[in-house]
Enzyme design. Structure first.
Site, PDB file in Angstrom:
ATOM      1  N   SER A 164       2.400   8.201   8.741  1.00  0.00           N
ATOM      2  CA  SER A 164       1.388   7.633   9.624  1.00  0.00           C
ATOM      3  C   SER A 164       1.408   8.264  11.016  1.00  0.00           C
ATOM      4  O   SER A 164       0.405   8.223  11.725  1.00  0.00           O
ATOM      5  CB  SER A 164       1.594   6.116   9.737  1.00  0.00           C
ATOM      6  OG  SER A 164       1.425   5.496   8.483  1.00  0.00           O
ATOM      7  N   THR A 444      -1.795   1.854   0.851  1.00  0.00           N
ATOM      8  CA  THR A 444      -1.053   2.762   1.732  1.00  0.00           C
ATOM      9  C   THR A 444      -1.745   4.091   1.988  1.00  0.00           C
ATOM     10  O   THR A 444      -1.352   4.804   2.904  1.00  0.00           O
ATOM     11  CB  THR A 444       0.365   3.047   1.179  1.00  0.00           C
ATOM     12  OG1 THR A 444       0.284   3.470  -0.184  1.00  0.00           O
ATOM     13  CG2 THR A 444       1.233   1.805   1.258  1.00  0.00           C
ATOM     14  N   GLU A 446      -5.008   6.479   3.225  1.00  0.00           N
ATOM     15  CA  GLU A 446      -5.933   6.327   4.353  1.00  0.00           C
ATOM     16  C   GLU A 446      -5.336   5.386   5.396  1.00  0.00           C
ATOM     17  O   GLU A 446      -6.066   4.714   6.134  1.00  0.00           O
ATOM     18  CB  GLU A 446      -7.305   5.827   3.890  1.00  0.00           C
ATOM     19  CG  GLU A 446      -8.148   6.883   3.221  1.00  0.00           C
ATOM     20  CD  GLU A 446      -8.578   8.000   4.152  1.00  0.00           C
ATOM     21  OE1 GLU A 446      -8.679   7.757   5.369  1.00  0.00           O
ATOM     22  OE2 GLU A 446      -8.789   9.116   3.670  1.00  0.00           O
ATOM     23  N   ASP A 448      -1.359   3.131   6.058  1.00  0.00           N
ATOM     24  CA  ASP A 448      -0.654   1.924   5.631  1.00  0.00           C
ATOM     25  C   ASP A 448      -1.313   0.705   6.268  1.00  0.00           C
ATOM     26  O   ASP A 448      -1.628   0.702   7.466  1.00  0.00           O
ATOM     27  CB  ASP A 448       0.819   2.020   6.055  1.00  0.00           C
ATOM     28  CG  ASP A 448       1.585   0.758   5.757  1.00  0.00           C
ATOM     29  OD1 ASP A 448       1.556  -0.165   6.602  1.00  0.00           O
ATOM     30  OD2 ASP A 448       2.202   0.665   4.686  1.00  0.00           O
TER      31      ASP A 448
END
Length: 670
Positions: A164, A444, A446, A448
């Protein structure tokens, strides 16, 4: 169409105006309402899914390698129909309609989800990045071949070491001014690109996200067009590894990519927001690196919108199967000596399925709002005088949150519906195995979901200020700490809420033991006021905690970590209010009649079930007495009984093609 008789309802347990009469649902009209202005697009996709329904069987019977090839062939065939290119400009073979593109993608989720994800990778991520981050030179060179499916590509952002946290990627692109080339390298063992769709077998080009270094100075993450295969073999300096078998989506060839000093020309930089001149000069109209980064990512928001919609549509498949099964499956002699009782006549079964059905309708309406705003922001059709930057920031937040709620809903709904179908639901032929396995990753990819909710909370706490893009978690804490308590209270509006709720509850405050505990429960103003109170009270609490921690001299990072659960709660409360508002607004648009009656029943069930689920919070904060809480539970059960005779029509309105519904043992009476 449901043909069973209505279950008697006790008028004392419901104040709904049409409690004594069963509405007659025009299924075609309800489908048209749900399909909206892109009804023709959705039907085109349904017809295509029905024609290609064999792919669902192929997923179970083919080897992984065979199924990957089958999915690729289906995707290329779909590209020939135009349904995968509706969001691209017409001059490159597209339809020029972003809203239609989202509608088509969402509807694909009714069928095989490997096909859906392969489409998303090729046309949404890879093609979308070229369209949104590139300029005319890239569009002219690549888009027509991407749209036709002749050029298959990858979206290479995620790294094993930095999922991320995209700003910390370990892939580096260094500009060589003498050669007029970028040199791309994976600098650390954890910097390989991972889980990349189209990488393991089919992709020949990748949009690679890397740290740009010009003359020794790091300029942040940028995107580059990088060949990864030549004549079917890895390109020079590119290493490719298959991710192998996954929990699901095994028709998608996910893989890992390493770059060992791969050279690409200067023109390979997707240069909509920044460029490097031939002499090595870096230029961008956006001076702030943080704002530049988030502006770049913001153009890719369509992926999150589409994934949220896909989760909601996968839920429609599950709830359709479970309701149809319960309409003919009998179990135990509950009320009749001659015949066992239908599953759907049991109150517990209604309680298990109907709130999920109502929430699916609610999320469908919320998703329509997000898709419409996406279309307006990126098509330039916002209202005259609208603040485009603010609209974009609000869209990013709402898309992130709706994606989170929609995909969590899919996980919950598919599991509950599988259990509601007993052992039959465990058979692969009845689709739950594939639905569970293939949608699990939606929570999760595109982004989380918990990380996305932090993005939502950031927007709320900063009121989408102009510093929104540049603000990390530490900056957020410092920003909020700089506000006065009075400003926080005024911004959230909590001080206005107590009277607002009292005004819409006949018989006095809901925290009072007096008055009629059933009164006002079906008033949408009461329902919305309760959701607003929870949202604004929770948000104000987060702001106070952040401010208090900094005022006490704590490290901002530690302050944020300590209140992270409250941050997520505030974001969820905000999103639940948005979903309910969208649902109430859609119901309010309908003319009086049976369709409106049915829609209002679903709205009431969704709203009250949400309060019931969070009754502890409302009671802790003085918004519910035990008596009123019990009244809400009685009303939820009564609403389920009212929806019972309509359930078959309500799921038929989702218009899931029978060919892709499959589940012959579940949806067809013996």
């Amino acid at each position: 169409m449901a043909t069973d008789t209505a279950v008697p309802v006790d008028p004392q347990q419901s104040e709904h105006p049409d409690v004594g009469r069963r509405p007659t649902i025009d299924v075609a009209a309800l489908t048209a309402l749900l399909d909206g202005r892109h009804a023709e697009v959705r039907q085109l996709v349904r017809d295509q899914l029905a024609a290609q329904a064999q792919v669902l069987v192929d997923a179970e019977e083919m080897t992984r390698a065979e199924f990957r090839e089958r999915v690729k062939d289906v995707v290329v065939e779909m590209a020939g129909t135009g349904q995968t290119a509706m969001g691209f400009p017409e001059q490159y073979g597209g339809g020029g309609d972003i809203g239609a593109s989202v509608a088509a993608f969402e509807t694909l989720a009714l069928g095989d989800l490997s096909v859906l994800v392969k489409v998303g990778v090729q046309f949404g991520l890879f093609g979308g990045a070229v369209l949104q981050l590139g300029t005319e030179r890239h569009h002219e060179q690549y888009l027509a071949d991407i749209v036709s499916g002749e050029l298959l590509g990858c979206f290479a952002m995620t790294e094993t070491g930095h999922g991320s946290n995209v700003q910390a990627l370990g892939t580096v692109a260094t500009y060589d001014a003498e050669a007029q080339e970028f040199v791309i390298r994976s600098t650390r063992p954890d910097a390989w690109k991972d889980y990349i769709g189209n990488a393991a077998a089919h992709g020949t080009m990748a949009v690679v996200f890397a740290q740009l270094v010009v003359d020794g100075d790091t300029k942040g993450v940028h995107a580059f067009m990088v060949p990864i295969r030549v004549d079917g073999e890895p390109a020079a300096g590119v290493r490719i590894e298959d991710d192998g078998a996954k929990m699901g989506l095994n028709g998608v060839d996910n893989g890992r990519l390493w770059f060992d000093d791969v050279r690409v020309p200067r023109e390979a930089l997707l240069n909509r927001f920044a460029d490097v001149t031939s002499d090595g000069t870096y230029a961008s109209e956006i001076d702030n690196p943080g704002k530049r980064f988030f502006t770049m990512l913001g153009t890719l928001v369509q992926g999150r919108v589409c994934v949220g919609g896909a989760g909601i549509n996968a839920s429609k498949v599950a709830i359709t199967i479970a309701v149809k099964y319960a309409l003919h499956r009998r179990q135990f002699e509950a009320t009749s000596e001659a015949e066992e009782e239908l599953l759907l006549d049991y109150g517990l079964h209604q309680r298990r399925l109907f709130p999920l059905l109502a929430r699916t309708y609610a999320l469908h309406c919320a998703q329509d709002v997000v898709a419409g705003r996406l279309h307006d922001v990126f098509s330039g059709t916002l209202a005259p005088g609208a603040d485009v930057d603010l609209a974009r920031r609000e869209l990013e937040s709402r898309a992130a949150g709706t994606k989170a709620l929609g995909t969590w809903h899919a996980t919950q709904t598919i599991q509950e519906c599988r259990e509601a179908c007993g052992g039959a639901g465990y058979l692969a032929v009845n689709r739950f195995a594939a639905l569970k396995a293939d949608t699990d990753v939606f929570t999760t990819f595109e982004g989380d979901n918990h990380v996305l909710l932090q993005l939502v909370a950031k927007g709320l706490l900063t009121a989408y200020s102009s510093e929104f893009e540049e603000m990390d978690q530490l900056g957020l804490v410092k920003f909020v700490a700089g506000l006065t308590v009075e400003t926080i209270i005024e911004k959230t509006g909590v001080h206005k809420l107590l009277e607002r709720i009292k005004d819409v509850v006949p018989g006095g405050s809901p925290s009072s033991d007096g008055g009629d505990q059933d009164a006002g429960l079906l008033d949408p103003e009461y329902q919305l006021a309760m959701y607003r109170f929870r949202e604004e009270h929770t948000l104000a609490g987060v702001a106070r905690r952040l401010k208090r921690g900094v005022d006490q001299g704590m490290n901002p990072g530690e302050v944020f970590s300590r209140v992270q659960d409250h941050v997520i709660a505030a974001a969820r409360a905000h999103l639940e209010r948005l979903v309910l508002e969208a649902f109430v607004a859609k119901a309010a648009e309908l003319p009086d009649g049976d369709l409106k009656v049915a829609f209002d029943l679903l709205v009431d069930l969704h709203a009250l079930h949400g309060i019931e689920q969070d009754r502890a919070w409302f009671m802790e904060h003085g918004r519910l007495t035990t008596q009123r809480s019990k009244a809400i539970s009685r009303e939820v059960s009564a609403l389920c009984r009212r929806i019972r005779p309509l359930a078959g029509d309500l799921v038929d309105a989702f218009a899931v093609p029978p060919e892709v519904l499959r589940a012959p043992e579940l949806v067809e009476a013996p």
